[in-house]
Design an enzyme around this catalytic site. Structure first.
Site, mmCIF file in Angstrom:
data_model
loop_
_atom_site.group_PDB
_atom_site.id
_atom_site.type_symbol
_atom_site.label_atom_id
_atom_site.label_comp_id
_atom_site.label_asym_id
_atom_site.label_seq_id
_atom_site.Cartn_x
_atom_site.Cartn_y
_atom_site.Cartn_z
ATOM 1 C CD GLU A 231 -3.025 -1.057 0.535
ATOM 2 O OE1 GLU A 231 -3.138 -0.073 -0.218
ATOM 3 O OE2 GLU A 231 -3.847 -1.982 0.580
ATOM 4 C CB CYS A 265 -1.802 7.037 1.290
ATOM 5 S SG CYS A 265 -3.107 6.147 2.131
HETATM 6 P P1 NAP Z 1 8.193 5.266 4.572
HETATM 7 O O1 NAP Z 1 9.361 6.146 4.788
HETATM 8 O O2 NAP Z 1 8.180 4.399 3.377
HETATM 9 O O3 NAP Z 1 8.078 4.368 5.891
HETATM 10 C C1 NAP Z 1 7.070 3.386 6.034
HETATM 11 C C2 NAP Z 1 7.659 2.206 6.781
HETATM 12 O O4 NAP Z 1 8.623 1.582 5.949
HETATM 13 C C3 NAP Z 1 8.402 2.589 8.058
HETATM 14 O O5 NAP Z 1 8.229 1.566 8.989
HETATM 15 C C4 NAP Z 1 9.848 2.663 7.585
HETATM 16 O O6 NAP Z 1 10.754 2.462 8.629
HETATM 17 C C5 NAP Z 1 9.881 1.535 6.607
HETATM 18 N N1 NAP Z 1 10.893 1.666 5.563
HETATM 19 C C6 NAP Z 1 11.270 2.792 4.913
HETATM 20 N N2 NAP Z 1 12.185 2.495 3.975
HETATM 21 C C7 NAP Z 1 12.397 1.162 4.044
HETATM 22 C C8 NAP Z 1 13.250 0.262 3.337
HETATM 23 N N3 NAP Z 1 14.052 0.688 2.372
HETATM 24 N N4 NAP Z 1 13.220 -1.047 3.670
HETATM 25 C C9 NAP Z 1 12.411 -1.481 4.636
HETATM 26 N N5 NAP Z 1 11.586 -0.684 5.352
HETATM 27 C C10 NAP Z 1 11.561 0.627 5.049
HETATM 28 O O7 NAP Z 1 6.852 6.076 4.540
HETATM 29 P P2 NAP Z 1 6.367 7.156 5.601
HETATM 30 O O8 NAP Z 1 7.077 8.406 5.309
HETATM 31 O O9 NAP Z 1 6.424 6.629 6.973
HETATM 32 O O10 NAP Z 1 4.817 7.263 5.204
HETATM 33 C C11 NAP Z 1 4.392 8.058 4.195
HETATM 34 C C12 NAP Z 1 4.172 7.286 2.912
HETATM 35 O O11 NAP Z 1 3.294 6.192 3.134
HETATM 36 C C13 NAP Z 1 3.495 8.139 1.874
HETATM 37 O O12 NAP Z 1 4.039 7.877 0.606
HETATM 38 C C14 NAP Z 1 2.045 7.664 1.942
HETATM 39 O O13 NAP Z 1 1.294 7.927 0.800
HETATM 40 C C15 NAP Z 1 2.236 6.222 2.181
HETATM 41 N N6 NAP Z 1 1.013 5.618 2.739
HETATM 42 C C16 NAP Z 1 0.289 4.769 1.972
HETATM 43 C C17 NAP Z 1 -0.899 4.253 2.452
HETATM 44 C C18 NAP Z 1 -1.737 3.314 1.643
HETATM 45 O O14 NAP Z 1 -2.627 2.690 2.204
HETATM 46 N N7 NAP Z 1 -1.532 3.183 0.342
HETATM 47 C C19 NAP Z 1 -1.334 4.601 3.732
HETATM 48 C C20 NAP Z 1 -0.557 5.475 4.483
HETATM 49 C C21 NAP Z 1 0.619 5.977 3.971
HETATM 50 P P3 NAP Z 1 11.537 3.714 9.318
HETATM 51 O O15 NAP Z 1 10.511 4.576 9.942
HETATM 52 O O16 NAP Z 1 12.415 3.043 10.311
HETATM 53 O O17 NAP Z 1 12.271 4.398 8.203
#
Ligand code: NAP
Length: 472
Positions: A231, A265
């Protein structure tokens, strides 16, 4: 990223955590595997009773968990409490409906030369859940409730800035009665994810997060042949056509862009407005965006609190500066305030061009891009003209146009005369770079089931066929 609670309203570091050591991660995976075996012997009714108890705890402790979320990521207290209530609703929904969702589905036995044929839905084992901070309870519960009801177990790697909410969640399911190990939190950073995925006891992974994290986890999962549900981000269009109720559209647009301090998102991010109603919409929208109260997220009068992280605030600021530097026009907001904490005001930007970052990137803050189009075709082309495909909104009172938008918008959901939101009853997910797989509804529950074909020849039928392996 350090694992820490940092109050986004002030920038103050409140609590830091050491990462869970590797040995303890291995032990937790072992407990998850044992709990999976323990759940195998439980009934849907038993698991439903535990999930209902979790819902009751969510309701009873809304204030406490709401304040914790507000402290860790800055959403308004009212929004945080509403999120806890929504989680309770989803738990009750799965507790009530899982027996139906998991019941065997009969197939046309004669067509496949069988005496009996059906599909049975069985759990697969421990699932790694990598989750974001923006809806720190909801994103986790919408995975955990169906997964636990199906008989799977969960290992949560939450975002590094919401460690206390993550720990509370593990306790929640344990206090509700699920066996130790059924749902655990690992305080690890993103580098640990591949090692967990490599463990043969971990059967699948779900990620809610950014496109970059999606690529990284999908690549790692591919190396170990683990199923994933992703997601990811979105840049949802919000199309307003001439027949729309412009005042209602502007009102909803304001919420659709600024709920959760603009960090959703499925927030509407690109407002694509027909030229016949462009000026009226732009004025009504700008007035409403300007009227939003920005301030202390615990204050009942606040509409928009701080952004969750300094990096997130800097990203949004950079995207607006980039657009303005190339000739975009700011109708309201657009200036980062000089105060402690990660603040950014509700902002509307227009005269955008494809060279600007805002045109193609997700803007994760209360900043709206406003675009003018002169036909249905132009609106659809622009709406579909990003790499994302999460949600899409269209405002029109013309039934023929409603029907066309429902088909033509290339997204995981289309909301007509409303804003995108999620319901336990409806599948949720994206297409293209917004990810794949679905959460919520029966479809979400089955993503982490072994969808097993059972074919029975004339030799006899297995006991229980038609009743569901994990039903009573
Ligand atoms: P993020 O930086 O991708 O982090 C999300 C999760 O992934 C965190 O637990 C993060 O850990 C982990 N993570 C990040 N990079 C990783 C990697 N290379 N390998 C493994 N794990 C990794 O996203 P965010 O900034 O927290 O959230 C915002 C994003 O989420 C936006 O793009 C938003 O649109 C999206 N989102 C999508 C949905 C949906 O349902 N489609 C819902 C909500 C949010 P760390 O915190 O330790 O870096």
């Amino acid at each position: 990223m350090p694992i820490a609670t940092v109050n986004p309203a002030t920038g103050e570091v409140l609590k830091t955590f050491d990462p869970t050591p590797d040995g303890e991660v291995d032990a937790a995976i072992g407990r998850a595997d044992e709990a999976y075996r323990a759940l195998w012997d439980t009934t849907v009714a038993q698991r439903g009773a535990w999930l209902t108890a979790a819902a009751d705890l969510l309701d009873a402790e809304t204030e406490q968990i709401g304040r914790l979320m507000t402290t860790e990521m800055g959403k308004t207290l009212a929004a945080a409490k509403a999120e806890a209530a929504k989680c309770a609703t989803a738990c009750r929904y799965y507790a009530a409906n899982a027996a139906d969702f998991l019941a065997d589905t009969p197939a046309d036995a004669a067509a496949v030369g069988a005496r009996q044929a059906f599909v049975r839905y069985q759990p697969i084992g421990p699932v790694l859940a990598v989750m974001p901070w923006n809806f720190p309870l909801w994103q986790v519960v919408r995975f955990a409730a169906p997964a636990l009801m199906a008989g799977n177990t969960g290992l949560l790697k939450h975002a590094s800035n919401v460690p206390q909410t993550a720990l509370w969640l593990a306790e929640l399911f344990h206090r509700a009665g699920f066996p130790a190990g059924a749902f655990q939190t690992l305080l690890v950073d993103s580098d640990a994810v591949e090692r967990i995925l490599a463990d043969p006891r971990v059967r699948a992974a779900t990620l809610t997060g950014s496109e970059g994290a999606g690529r990284s986890i999908a690549a790692a999962a591919g190396r170990y042949l683990k199923k994933t549900v992703l997601e990811l981000g979105g840049s949802d269009p919000f199309v307003v056509m001439p027949s729309a109720d412009v005042a209602a559209a502007a009102e909803v647009a304001t919420t659709a862009r600024c709920q959760n301090n603009g960090q959703s998102c499925i927030a509407a991010k690109r407002f694509i407005v027909h030229t016949d109603v462009f000026d009226a919409f732009a004025e009504a929208f700008t007035v409403r965006m300007a009227a939003l109260q920005v301030g202390d997220p615990t204050d009942a009068g606040t509409d928009v609190g701080p952004l969750a992280t300094e990096r997130g605030r800097d990203d949004v600021d950079g995207q607006v500066r980039d657009a303005v530097g190339q000739g975009a026009r700011v109708l309201v907001g657009g200036a980062r305030p000089d105060r402690a904490g990660w603040w950014y005001p509700p902002t509307v930007v227009t005269d955008l061009t494809p060279a600007m970052r805002m045109w193609s990137e997700e803007v994760f803050g209360p900043v709206a891009g406003l675009y003018r189009v002169s036909s249905y075709d132009e609106a659809v082309e622009l709406a579909n003209g990003t790499s994302f495909g999460l949600g899409a909104n269209a405002w029109t009172r013309d039934p023929a146009e409603q029907e066309r938008f429902a088909t033509d918008l290339d997204a995981g959901s289309v909301f007509i005369n409303g804003m995108t939101t999620s319901y336990p009853q409806l599948p949720f997910g994206g297409v293209r770079n917004s990810g794949y797989g679905r959460e919520l509804s029966a479809l979400g529950m089955r993503e982490f089931c072994n969808i097993k074909t059972v074919w029975v020849g004339e030799g006899g039928a297995p006991a229980g066929a038609g009743a569901g392996a994990h039903a009573e």
